[in-house]
Write a protein that holds these residues in place. Sequence first.
Motif, PDB file in Angstrom:
ATOM      1  N   THR A 291      -3.859   0.993 -10.794  1.00 39.98           N
ATOM      2  CA  THR A 291      -5.111   0.321 -10.440  1.00 39.98           C
ATOM      3  C   THR A 291      -4.865  -1.049  -9.824  1.00 39.98           C
ATOM      4  O   THR A 291      -5.800  -1.699  -9.353  1.00 39.98           O
ATOM      5  CB  THR A 291      -6.006   0.168 -11.690  1.00 39.98           C
ATOM      6  OG1 THR A 291      -5.262  -0.481 -12.729  1.00 39.98           O
ATOM      7  CG2 THR A 291      -6.474   1.536 -12.183  1.00 39.98           C
ATOM      8  N   GLU A 292      -3.609  -1.496  -9.834  1.00 41.50           N
ATOM      9  CA  GLU A 292      -3.240  -2.748  -9.193  1.00 41.50           C
ATOM     10  C   GLU A 292      -2.082  -2.481  -8.248  1.00 41.50           C
ATOM     11  O   GLU A 292      -1.295  -1.550  -8.459  1.00 41.50           O
ATOM     12  CB  GLU A 292      -2.819  -3.791 -10.236  1.00 41.50           C
ATOM     13  CG  GLU A 292      -3.924  -4.157 -11.210  1.00 41.50           C
ATOM     14  CD  GLU A 292      -3.445  -5.158 -12.254  1.00 41.50           C
ATOM     15  OE1 GLU A 292      -2.270  -5.594 -12.162  1.00 41.50           O
ATOM     16  OE2 GLU A 292      -4.230  -5.496 -13.146  1.00 41.50           O
ATOM     17  N   GLU A 293      -1.958  -3.312  -7.219  1.00 42.50           N
ATOM     18  CA  GLU A 293      -0.876  -3.114  -6.246  1.00 42.50           C
ATOM     19  C   GLU A 293       0.468  -3.288  -6.958  1.00 42.50           C
ATOM     20  O   GLU A 293       0.739  -4.332  -7.549  1.00 42.50           O
ATOM     21  CB  GLU A 293      -0.986  -4.105  -5.096  1.00 42.50           C
ATOM     22  CG  GLU A 293       0.084  -3.889  -4.042  1.00 42.50           C
ATOM     23  CD  GLU A 293      -0.077  -4.805  -2.838  1.00 42.50           C
ATOM     24  OE1 GLU A 293       0.694  -4.637  -1.869  1.00 42.50           O
ATOM     25  OE2 GLU A 293      -0.963  -5.686  -2.866  1.00 42.50           O
ATOM     26  N   VAL A 302       3.979   3.497  -1.046  1.00 40.09           N
ATOM     27  CA  VAL A 302       2.925   2.893  -1.849  1.00 40.09           C
ATOM     28  C   VAL A 302       1.677   2.835  -0.976  1.00 40.09           C
ATOM     29  O   VAL A 302       1.650   2.138   0.037  1.00 40.09           O
ATOM     30  CB  VAL A 302       3.316   1.485  -2.336  1.00 40.09           C
ATOM     31  CG1 VAL A 302       2.178   0.868  -3.152  1.00 40.09           C
ATOM     32  CG2 VAL A 302       4.597   1.543  -3.164  1.00 40.09           C
ATOM     33  N   LEU A 303       0.654   3.593  -1.362  1.00 40.58           N
ATOM     34  CA  LEU A 303      -0.510   3.788  -0.505  1.00 40.58           C
ATOM     35  C   LEU A 303      -1.776   3.308  -1.198  1.00 40.58           C
ATOM     36  O   LEU A 303      -2.056   3.685  -2.334  1.00 40.58           O
ATOM     37  CB  LEU A 303      -0.672   5.272  -0.157  1.00 40.58           C
ATOM     38  CG  LEU A 303       0.558   5.991   0.426  1.00 40.58           C
ATOM     39  CD1 LEU A 303       0.272   7.482   0.544  1.00 40.58           C
ATOM     40  CD2 LEU A 303       0.938   5.403   1.774  1.00 40.58           C
ATOM     41  N   ARG A 304      -2.554   2.472  -0.507  1.00 43.16           N
ATOM     42  CA  ARG A 304      -3.865   2.074  -1.025  1.00 43.16           C
ATOM     43  C   ARG A 304      -4.828   3.239  -0.803  1.00 43.16           C
ATOM     44  O   ARG A 304      -4.840   3.857   0.263  1.00 43.16           O
ATOM     45  CB  ARG A 304      -4.357   0.820  -0.322  1.00 43.16           C
ATOM     46  CG  ARG A 304      -5.682   0.305  -0.865  1.00 43.16           C
ATOM     47  CD  ARG A 304      -6.007  -1.070  -0.323  1.00 43.16           C
ATOM     48  NE  ARG A 304      -7.354  -1.501  -0.679  1.00 43.16           N
ATOM     49  CZ  ARG A 304      -7.732  -1.986  -1.857  1.00 43.16           C
ATOM     50  NH1 ARG A 304      -6.823  -2.083  -2.823  1.00 43.16           N
ATOM     51  NH2 ARG A 304      -8.971  -2.358  -2.090  1.00 43.16           N
ATOM     52  N   ALA A 323      -6.267   8.604   0.754  1.00 43.59           N
ATOM     53  CA  ALA A 323      -5.385   7.534   1.224  1.00 43.59           C
ATOM     54  C   ALA A 323      -5.232   7.653   2.740  1.00 43.59           C
ATOM     55  O   ALA A 323      -4.147   7.487   3.285  1.00 43.59           O
ATOM     56  CB  ALA A 323      -4.028   7.618   0.541  1.00 43.59           C
ATOM     57  N   HIS A 346     -10.894   1.933  -6.382  1.00 43.58           N
ATOM     58  CA  HIS A 346      -9.744   1.753  -5.501  1.00 43.58           C
ATOM     59  C   HIS A 346      -8.475   1.827  -6.344  1.00 43.58           C
ATOM     60  O   HIS A 346      -8.396   1.222  -7.425  1.00 43.58           O
ATOM     61  CB  HIS A 346      -9.824   0.412  -4.760  1.00 43.58           C
ATOM     62  CG  HIS A 346     -10.876   0.399  -3.700  1.00 43.58           C
ATOM     63  ND1 HIS A 346     -10.708   1.046  -2.494  1.00 43.58           N
ATOM     64  CD2 HIS A 346     -12.119  -0.134  -3.681  1.00 43.58           C
ATOM     65  CE1 HIS A 346     -11.803   0.891  -1.760  1.00 43.58           C
ATOM     66  NE2 HIS A 346     -12.685   0.172  -2.458  1.00 43.58           N
ATOM     67  N   TRP A 348      -3.895   2.783  -6.240  1.00 41.78           N
ATOM     68  CA  TRP A 348      -2.660   2.825  -5.456  1.00 41.78           C
ATOM     69  C   TRP A 348      -1.894   4.086  -5.826  1.00 41.78           C
ATOM     70  O   TRP A 348      -1.788   4.428  -7.003  1.00 41.78           O
ATOM     71  CB  TRP A 348      -1.800   1.590  -5.729  1.00 41.78           C
ATOM     72  CG  TRP A 348      -2.448   0.320  -5.285  1.00 41.78           C
ATOM     73  CD1 TRP A 348      -3.350  -0.437  -5.981  1.00 41.78           C
ATOM     74  CD2 TRP A 348      -2.287  -0.313  -4.020  1.00 41.78           C
ATOM     75  NE1 TRP A 348      -3.754  -1.508  -5.248  1.00 41.78           N
ATOM     76  CE2 TRP A 348      -3.111  -1.472  -4.021  1.00 41.78           C
ATOM     77  CE3 TRP A 348      -1.520  -0.041  -2.880  1.00 41.78           C
ATOM     78  CZ2 TRP A 348      -3.183  -2.332  -2.940  1.00 41.78           C
ATOM     79  CZ3 TRP A 348      -1.585  -0.903  -1.805  1.00 41.78           C
ATOM     80  CH2 TRP A 348      -2.416  -2.024  -1.831  1.00 41.78           C
ATOM     81  N   ILE A 350       1.789   6.033  -5.680  1.00 38.15           N
ATOM     82  CA  ILE A 350       3.231   5.776  -5.548  1.00 38.15           C
ATOM     83  C   ILE A 350       3.943   7.124  -5.473  1.00 38.15           C
ATOM     84  O   ILE A 350       3.805   7.960  -6.373  1.00 38.15           O
ATOM     85  CB  ILE A 350       3.771   4.961  -6.747  1.00 38.15           C
ATOM     86  CG1 ILE A 350       3.022   3.622  -6.863  1.00 38.15           C
ATOM     87  CG2 ILE A 350       5.272   4.740  -6.589  1.00 38.15           C
ATOM     88  CD1 ILE A 350       1.945   3.616  -7.912  1.00 38.15           C
TER      89      ILE A 350
END
Length: 367
Positions: A291-293, A302-304, A323, A346, A348, A350
Amino acid sequence: MMLAISVLKRLGAGFTLDVSFDARPGITMLFGASGSGKTTLLRCIAGLARPDGGRIAVGDRVLFDSTTRVNVAVQDRHVGYVFQQAALFPHMSLRENIGYGLNRLGTDERQARVSTIAESFRISEILDRRPAHVSGGERQRAALARALVTEPSLLLLDEPLSALDQTIQSRIMDDLRRANQARRIPMLYVTHSHREVYTLGQQAVVIDAGRVIARGTPHEVLDRPEQTVLANLAGFENVFNGVVVERRERAGTMECRVEGTDTELEVPLTASAVNARIRIAIRAGDILVGTEEPRGLSARNVLRARLIELIAHGPTMVAVVDAGARFIVHLTPTGVESLHLQPGDHVWLIVKTYSCRIVVDTPWQHS
């Protein structure tokens, strides 16, 4: 004894079964989608269907040879066969069903064999019941006992657990493993479940459109699929079309863009040139969610993203995540709860580079 198979069988609608492989004593999984030719192959081995060509032998005993015109009758092949449905005689008790193929033996020996194998399959207490009065798992145990009590040189199993729930499946798998250890005969087990392949198989043979496309140990076959169809069968839920945008020879990787998106993934290096079209397969369980970068990771992808949907599927939570490309991700309920995940969040994604497999279509998929 080794089972040696070479079968050519022409069926309707232009379908041809054309397979050759050997199966050692132990459990060999015949893995493939419905309609790929697995059951037809078992029927040819059992003598229920006649191949158009080829040879089938168990050790030095030939069951079929189109060249020398050998075609041993079904009843003389000494092959056990367990169907998807137990196919027990409804008017007989389990004891009578199991002993059906032992009529040539004396009463005492027949009863002794039935009792021994019933005990090994944990159905001794219900032998005098008829099939309608026992559970589905008990019926299938009786069918396995009936197939093995005659001491066949080969056992064929056609999706014997597909109609049972997972708990019963696991218990019968334990029974099969014990039977395999005790007898050490070739067993061909048809399935389209990669869970069964991993759990039971010592070897795996993958059949697609009537051809063998892969064989080896379950992990060799399913963890490193080379064809798109095998990636789908092996549980790679994410298969993307992509284009190579950069090759990094020294790193042993290449950068690829998912077709129709701006999403880029680093994948293992192959012979594909820049601008070549490829397919990328990723298991849903190999993708991590944050949930955090994330920072300080060795993972290169690593994709938002945005969480679109959460679906409970048995003990797994299936997440649909956007993504740029849509990913299927498997999470545990505990993981979902601890991250307080809700659709619209939102997140992230991996993905390790070597969790990305490069796969190709087999030539006949386009024929």
